[in-house]
Design an enzyme around this catalytic site. Sequence first.
Site, PDB file in Angstrom:
ATOM      1  N   SER A 173       3.790  61.476 -12.990  1.00 50.21           N
ATOM      2  CA  SER A 173       5.166  61.934 -13.058  1.00 50.21           C
ATOM      3  C   SER A 173       5.389  62.866 -14.253  1.00 50.21           C
ATOM      4  O   SER A 173       4.730  63.875 -14.384  1.00 50.21           O
ATOM      5  CB  SER A 173       6.116  60.735 -13.108  1.00 50.21           C
ATOM      6  N   ASP A 377       7.255  61.250  -1.426  1.00 50.45           N
ATOM      7  CA  ASP A 377       7.902  61.170  -2.742  1.00 50.45           C
ATOM      8  C   ASP A 377       8.951  62.266  -2.876  1.00 50.45           C
ATOM      9  O   ASP A 377       8.627  63.452  -2.837  1.00 50.45           O
ATOM     10  CB  ASP A 377       6.821  61.317  -3.825  1.00 50.45           C
ATOM     11  N   HIS A 431       5.295  57.782  -4.927  1.00 55.01           N
ATOM     12  CA  HIS A 431       5.399  58.467  -6.217  1.00 55.01           C
ATOM     13  C   HIS A 431       4.251  58.113  -7.160  1.00 55.01           C
ATOM     14  O   HIS A 431       3.600  58.990  -7.714  1.00 55.01           O
ATOM     15  CB  HIS A 431       6.742  58.134  -6.853  1.00 55.01           C
TER      16      HIS A 431
END
Length: 454
Positions: A173, A377, A431
């Site tokens: 991320s 995601d 994710h």
Amino acid sequence: MAPPLQPEADNSKCITKMLFSCLLLLILLLPNIVVSQTIINNLPGFPGDLPFKLETGYVGVGELDDVQLFYYFVESGRSPKDDPLVLWLTGGPGCSAFSGLVYEIGMYLILFYVANIIFLDAPVGTGFSYAKSWEGYNVTDTISAAQTYQFLRKWLMAHPTFQRNLLYIAGDSYSGIVGYVLGDPTTIPHDDYNSRIPFAHRKTLISDELYESIKTNCNGEYINIDPTNTPCVSDLSAVTECIEKLYAANILEPICSYLSPKPVAVGSKWDPSYGEDSVDLLRSAPQIPKPWCRSYNYLFIYIWANNKTVQEALGIREGSIKEWTRCNASLSYTDDVFSVLNYHRNLIKKGYRMLIYRTNILHSIICFLFYNRGDQDMVIPYVGTHASIKSLNLTVSDDWEPWFVDGQVAGYTMEYYYKKSRLTYTIGGGHTAPEYKPKECFAMVDRWFAYYPL
């Protein structure tokens, strides 16, 4: 009158004393390499000895070691001296590396048998990392990257046996801003967030008519909109209504019921409700509610990590933090890196391998791995990642094709090259890739480390 001359012996003693004083002063002024190291054989709640070698500790960085970064180090179970060294940075910014250790890599022991891994609580204020002064908590992207670099240098000085190992800086991320084996990475924050609209259209979350309307009315800009542009604002409101009840980290999973729901605007940045847990909900839930939500997995980690016996076992300094949280959304953190593509371009010219997988990893010094397992995601959509790769103007060596684990399609991949550099791009999950697809991620990384095709 001039003072009498001292005997030669006295001069020698004086010089020795002066040199000793200087050396002592130098030692006091030099920052400690590693403030503390603790080898942990067992932990409260885990039956018996740990099945891997675990070390924890603090490394002081910044001026006068004001910032104390906490780490967990897991040694490879195969061949520590030969296997790669991986520095793992969890995203957020502000999500503890312990989350990556327990819920991602540790859940399936993904890398413990193919790599040595340092899980770092960074930036300061994350997990068990802390600052000695309030000024130390004011962090930016560039400050965080510099402190992480300083941490790594000091850690390697304290662990010289790993100085010759291949080094990979990985994460997920938001760590894409400061890291490099990349999973669902943030590369250009504006473009990543802006790509949520085309992603929603590709996943049929919004209609063709609404998509064409918002493209026209907003002129392709969904983040920095003109509030007086009524048609654009109206279209964005319609999009938000379509997607706000979805679990953004994986649109195929149910969304959790928060006590104080906070709708996430289409163009908003990272938020705990975007695929993260709600502490209020977790503390008040008498039992795991239904339908099952991924965030409920995080309930017990809050209780465990805040237990005094556990913290003593981990070597946590008493009083250094008020309360451990999995993701600290209250950091004093300022974005000052708005695109990392120029860094990628420069590193590509140096002949490194790269892997980008879609699900949350971002930055590595010796290799890149762009792994975009996150085709479900919506936090960092694959649309933006793929566009970033295209902008690097690399040559395609192997076009879009499936790759397999246990005879099943694990995802899809492409290979790019530039002279001696190689970039692998793969996709297929939620994710945080290792959390959603642990077996597939293990196979992917194991093959990639060994220079095998996916």
